[in-house]
Design a protein around this motif. Structure first.
Motif, PDB file in Angstrom:
ATOM      1  N   MET A 274       0.847  -1.185   0.000  1.00  0.00           N
ATOM      2  CA  MET A 274       0.000   0.000   0.000  1.00  0.00           C
ATOM      3  C   MET A 274       0.889   1.243   0.000  1.00  0.00           C
ATOM      4  SD  MET A 274      -3.042   1.272   2.580  1.00  0.00           S
ATOM      5  CE  MET A 274      -1.943   1.638   3.958  1.00  0.00           C
ATOM      6  N   PHE A 275       0.863   1.972  -1.100  1.00  0.00           N
ATOM      7  CA  PHE A 275       1.530   3.270  -1.185  1.00  0.00           C
ATOM      8  C   PHE A 275       0.514   4.316  -0.713  1.00  0.00           C
ATOM      9  CE2 PHE A 275       3.650   0.414  -3.989  1.00  0.00           C
ATOM     10  CZ  PHE A 275       4.974   0.812  -4.021  1.00  0.00           C
ATOM     11  N   TYR A 276       0.920   5.200   0.199  1.00  0.00           N
ATOM     12  CA  TYR A 276      -0.061   6.130   0.770  1.00  0.00           C
ATOM     13  C   TYR A 276       0.546   7.502   1.032  1.00  0.00           C
ATOM     14  CZ  TYR A 276       2.131   5.347   5.365  1.00  0.00           C
ATOM     15  OH  TYR A 276       3.020   5.297   6.416  1.00  0.00           O
ATOM     16  N   ARG A 277      -0.342   8.504   1.060  1.00  0.00           N
ATOM     17  CA  ARG A 277       0.055   9.888   1.336  1.00  0.00           C
ATOM     18  C   ARG A 277      -0.029  10.138   2.838  1.00  0.00           C
ATOM     19  NH1 ARG A 277       0.767  13.843  -3.043  1.00  0.00           N
ATOM     20  NH2 ARG A 277       0.554  15.304  -1.322  1.00  0.00           N
ATOM     21  N   GLN A 278       1.134  10.248   3.472  1.00  0.00           N
ATOM     22  CA  GLN A 278       1.149  10.497   4.916  1.00  0.00           C
ATOM     23  C   GLN A 278       0.470  11.820   5.259  1.00  0.00           C
ATOM     24  OE1 GLN A 278       2.772   8.402   7.567  1.00  0.00           O
ATOM     25  NE2 GLN A 278       1.158   9.648   8.471  1.00  0.00           N
ATOM     26  N   ASP A 279       0.652  12.837   4.407  1.00  0.00           N
ATOM     27  CA  ASP A 279       0.079  14.146   4.705  1.00  0.00           C
ATOM     28  C   ASP A 279      -1.444  14.116   4.681  1.00  0.00           C
ATOM     29  OD1 ASP A 279       0.254  13.678   1.935  1.00  0.00           O
ATOM     30  OD2 ASP A 279       0.225  15.812   1.457  1.00  0.00           O
ATOM     31  N   VAL A 280      -2.030  13.323   3.794  1.00  0.00           N
ATOM     32  CA  VAL A 280      -3.489  13.241   3.723  1.00  0.00           C
ATOM     33  C   VAL A 280      -4.046  12.555   4.960  1.00  0.00           C
ATOM     34  CG1 VAL A 280      -5.444  12.302   2.429  1.00  0.00           C
ATOM     35  CG2 VAL A 280      -3.482  13.272   1.201  1.00  0.00           C
ATOM     36  N   PHE A 281      -3.433  11.466   5.371  1.00  0.00           N
ATOM     37  CA  PHE A 281      -3.906  10.781   6.583  1.00  0.00           C
ATOM     38  C   PHE A 281      -3.743  11.681   7.805  1.00  0.00           C
ATOM     39  CE2 PHE A 281      -3.717   7.178   3.781  1.00  0.00           C
ATOM     40  CZ  PHE A 281      -4.756   6.364   4.218  1.00  0.00           C
ATOM     41  N   ASP A 282      -2.647  12.443   7.858  1.00  0.00           N
ATOM     42  CA  ASP A 282      -2.453  13.374   8.976  1.00  0.00           C
ATOM     43  C   ASP A 282      -3.513  14.478   8.948  1.00  0.00           C
ATOM     44  OD1 ASP A 282      -0.255  11.935   9.768  1.00  0.00           O
ATOM     45  OD2 ASP A 282       1.216  13.343   8.921  1.00  0.00           O
ATOM     46  N   LYS A 283      -3.827  14.968   7.768  1.00  0.00           N
ATOM     47  CA  LYS A 283      -4.801  16.055   7.634  1.00  0.00           C
ATOM     48  C   LYS A 283      -6.154  15.681   8.220  1.00  0.00           C
ATOM     49  CE  LYS A 283      -7.227  18.748   4.064  1.00  0.00           C
ATOM     50  NZ  LYS A 283      -7.317  19.019   2.599  1.00  0.00           N
ATOM     51  N   TYR A 284      -6.577  14.445   7.994  1.00  0.00           N
ATOM     52  CA  TYR A 284      -7.889  14.007   8.470  1.00  0.00           C
ATOM     53  C   TYR A 284      -7.824  13.258   9.799  1.00  0.00           C
ATOM     54  CZ  TYR A 284      -9.372  15.379   3.821  1.00  0.00           C
ATOM     55  OH  TYR A 284      -9.625  16.110   2.678  1.00  0.00           O
ATOM     56  N   GLY A 285      -6.631  13.201  10.395  1.00  0.00           N
ATOM     57  CA  GLY A 285      -6.479  12.554  11.693  1.00  0.00           C
ATOM     58  C   GLY A 285      -6.773  11.064  11.654  1.00  0.00           C
ATOM     59  N   ILE A 286      -6.383  10.435  10.568  1.00  0.00           N
ATOM     60  CA  ILE A 286      -6.667   9.013  10.373  1.00  0.00           C
ATOM     61  C   ILE A 286      -5.368   8.216  10.484  1.00  0.00           C
ATOM     62  CG2 ILE A 286      -7.579   7.278   8.783  1.00  0.00           C
ATOM     63  CD1 ILE A 286      -9.083   9.563   7.370  1.00  0.00           C
ATOM     64  N   ALA A 287      -5.390   7.151  11.278  1.00  0.00           N
ATOM     65  CA  ALA A 287      -4.240   6.259  11.371  1.00  0.00           C
ATOM     66  C   ALA A 287      -4.113   5.464  10.069  1.00  0.00           C
ATOM     67  CB  ALA A 287      -4.395   5.303  12.554  1.00  0.00           C
ATOM     68  N   VAL A 288      -2.896   5.164   9.687  1.00  0.00           N
ATOM     69  CA  VAL A 288      -2.673   4.370   8.478  1.00  0.00           C
ATOM     70  C   VAL A 288      -3.313   3.001   8.673  1.00  0.00           C
ATOM     71  CG1 VAL A 288      -0.935   3.341   6.969  1.00  0.00           C
ATOM     72  CG2 VAL A 288      -0.546   5.600   7.979  1.00  0.00           C
ATOM     73  N   PRO A 289      -4.220   2.590   7.796  1.00  0.00           N
ATOM     74  CA  PRO A 289      -4.975   1.351   8.017  1.00  0.00           C
ATOM     75  C   PRO A 289      -4.115   0.096   7.893  1.00  0.00           C
ATOM     76  CG  PRO A 289      -5.510   2.302   5.873  1.00  0.00           C
ATOM     77  CD  PRO A 289      -4.661   3.304   6.586  1.00  0.00           C
ATOM     78  N   THR A 290      -4.372  -0.842   8.773  1.00  0.00           N
ATOM     79  CA  THR A 290      -3.706  -2.147   8.709  1.00  0.00           C
ATOM     80  C   THR A 290      -4.690  -3.252   8.358  1.00  0.00           C
ATOM     81  OG1 THR A 290      -4.005  -2.516  11.085  1.00  0.00           O
ATOM     82  CG2 THR A 290      -1.961  -1.448  10.387  1.00  0.00           C
ATOM     83  N   THR A 291      -5.998  -2.948   8.432  1.00  0.00           N
ATOM     84  CA  THR A 291      -7.023  -3.922   8.055  1.00  0.00           C
ATOM     85  C   THR A 291      -7.919  -3.292   6.991  1.00  0.00           C
ATOM     86  OG1 THR A 291      -8.679  -3.221   9.678  1.00  0.00           O
ATOM     87  CG2 THR A 291      -7.029  -4.846  10.404  1.00  0.00           C
ATOM     88  N   TRP A 292      -8.659  -4.141   6.288  1.00  0.00           N
ATOM     89  CA  TRP A 292      -9.578  -3.625   5.275  1.00  0.00           C
ATOM     90  C   TRP A 292     -10.748  -2.868   5.896  1.00  0.00           C
ATOM     91  CZ3 TRP A 292      -7.808  -2.666   0.858  1.00  0.00           C
ATOM     92  CH2 TRP A 292      -6.845  -3.484   0.263  1.00  0.00           C
ATOM     93  N   ASP A 293     -11.170  -3.260   7.075  1.00  0.00           N
ATOM     94  CA  ASP A 293     -12.220  -2.500   7.758  1.00  0.00           C
ATOM     95  C   ASP A 293     -11.754  -1.087   8.045  1.00  0.00           C
ATOM     96  OD1 ASP A 293     -13.992  -4.624   7.721  1.00  0.00           O
ATOM     97  OD2 ASP A 293     -13.534  -5.291   9.763  1.00  0.00           O
ATOM     98  N   GLU A 294     -10.506  -0.954   8.489  1.00  0.00           N
ATOM     99  CA  GLU A 294      -9.951   0.372   8.746  1.00  0.00           C
ATOM    100  C   GLU A 294      -9.790   1.162   7.443  1.00  0.00           C
ATOM    101  OE1 GLU A 294      -7.256  -0.981  12.658  1.00  0.00           O
ATOM    102  OE2 GLU A 294      -6.290  -0.461  10.738  1.00  0.00           O
TER     103      GLU A 294
END
Length: 451
Positions: free
Chosen positions: A167-187
């Motif tokens: 999973m390639f992801y934007r750290q800044d976007v997850f930080d912006k919305y206060g979301i932890a980087v998901p480790t499960t599909w539910d997350e």
């Protein structure tokens, strides 16, 4: 790109597309290992062939192949290698199939993506390299890539690169919305809903319906939709793995959390650059593409393992990657085989491939401390190969492609496009795709069992 850039800055690959092959395919022979017995040659005979003046023709689109050919010629001055780019993926496969049907005109060596290997091993179109001792190379390659080029004891190609998914992801976007980087599909689904609700122009990922992505995601979910035993083929796109994937992906399709931006377009790369697409679930060859085409995202992208259906699991799959095969039509098989080995299994050829954009399929390179310690600035100094190298070890085993997967992939959009456009369930899409694929297989002389 410049050869003195780090390997992670140059992993740019072309993705092949499925095609409908012209004419009927010869039915494959039953039993493990394909058709006729392999040609045989000792190591001394292979070496002697390299000391006689001769030439081979190679069809390939990967940027690494031309410099590999130059290095091979330098090492073996009596050999001339003519590299021809007759088209990427689909275009080349059409020309190959036409040459196979005509019984002449094929190259000595061809680049073949893993999903297409079974199709071109039909009717002995690819030479079985096991008689040259190449079966002994098995431990040099990852289990998933070796499985993709072999059938029983037969070796129909050698792995050139690989695409374990992460999973390639934007750290800044997850930080912006206060979301932890998901480790499960539910997350992952919850993160998608949160960011899309906060901004309708923010998407967790982009997906307009891609056959290769779909099969890889079913693979990662533990599915085994295809089973091949000689000329008997089983197709079950409603198995537990397929259902597990659609139970997750349907939610994203139906609630509009996926950007409907076609992949590999300027618009798509702009979305990756500005972060409006926040993740990519794709093969380990992706870093160079991001660096080259989505420069505005520099410093913001990171890599994590694929989300899991059960917390603590580590399952992943392959997505993309190519092999180097020797065509049965070749009149210079010994030299062609040694070129394939040089390009894939020997250090000089492998290094050229990595420098030009390939992700390793060789176990030694995946555990090389220098490789693992690379920390590109584009990814914020993260040692991304620690994640990607582990992914190569976590690919689920025993995956099979259809012996007409090239055709199957080419018709996926016929079933899928409306579902992605209208935000409806993917389950009927898979049902329709299975039926259309089965019908084609039966027309080609296979016995097709469906669920």
């Amino acid at each position: 790109m410049s050869r003195n850039l780090p390997r992670t800055a140059k992993r740019v690959v072309a993705l092949g597309l499925g095609i409908a092959l012209a004419g009927s395919l010869a039915a494959c022979s039953s039993g493990s290992g394909g058709g006729a017995s392999a040609d045989t040659a000792t190591s001394d005979e292979l070496a002697a062939a390299l000391e006689e003046k001769s030439s081979i023709t190679v069809w390939a689109w990967a940027p690494a192949v031309e410099p590999i050919a130059e290095a091979f010629e330098k090492a073996h001055p009596d050999i001339t290698v003519d590299v021809q780019n007759v088209g990427t993926g689909a275009d080349q496969y059409t020309k190959l199939q036409n040459a196979i049907k005509a019984g002449k005109g094929a190259p000595d060596v061809a680049q073949v993506e893993y999903f297409a290997v079974p199709q071109f091993s039909l009717g002995d179109s690819l030479a079985d390299l096991s008689g040259y001792g190449y079966g002994d190379l098995e431990d040099d390659f990852t289990a998933s890539t070796w499985n993709s080029v072999t059938d029983g004891d037969a070796v129909y190609a050698l792995p050139q690169d690989s695409g374990p998914m992460a999973m390639f992801y934007r750290q800044d976007v997850f930080d912006k919305y206060g979301i932890a980087v998901p480790t499960t599909w539910d997350e992952y689904v919850a993160a998608a809903e949160t960011m899309h609700a906060a901004d309708p122009n923010q998407f967790i990922a982009g997906d307009t319906g891609d056959a290769g992505f779909t099969t890889s995601m079913i693979w990662q979910a533990g599915g085994h939709p295809y089973s091949v035993d000689g000329d008997t083929v089983s197709i079950d796109l409603q198995d537990e793995g397929a259902k597990k994937w659609t139970s997750t992906w349907n939610t994203l399709v139906e609630n509009g959390s996926l950007a409907q931006t076609p992949g590999w377009t300027d618009e798509w790369f702009r979305a990756l650059g500005d972060g409006s697409i926040a993740t990519m679930l794709t093969g380990a060859w992706m870093p160079g593409n991001l660096e080259a085409q989505a420069a505005d995202g520099s410093g913001q992208w990171r890599v994590a393992p694929m989300p899991q259906y059960e917390e603590g699991d580590t399952a992943t799959a392959e997505n993309g990657g190519s092999s180097i095969a020797v065509m049965e039509q070749s009149q210079n098989k010994l030299v062609a085989a040694e070129f394939a080995k040089f390009a894939t299994a020997e250090e000089e050829g492998r290094q050229i491939s990595f420098d030009a954009g390939g992700f390793p399929s060789t176990t030694a390179d995946l555990t090389d401390p220098e490789f693992l310690s690379e920390a590109p600035e584009y990814f914020g100094g993260q040692k991304i190969n620690e994640v990607l190298g582990q992914a190569a070890q976590d690919v689920l085993p025993d995956w099979q492609y259809l012996p007409f997967q090239v055709y199957a992939n080419s018709i996926f959009s016929d079933s899928a496009s409306s579902a992605y456009t209208n935000g409806t369930s993917l389950d009927p899409v898979l049902e329709e795709w299975a039926k259309a694929t089965a019908s084609y297989g039966e027309q080609q002389g296979f016995t097709v069992e469906t669920e």
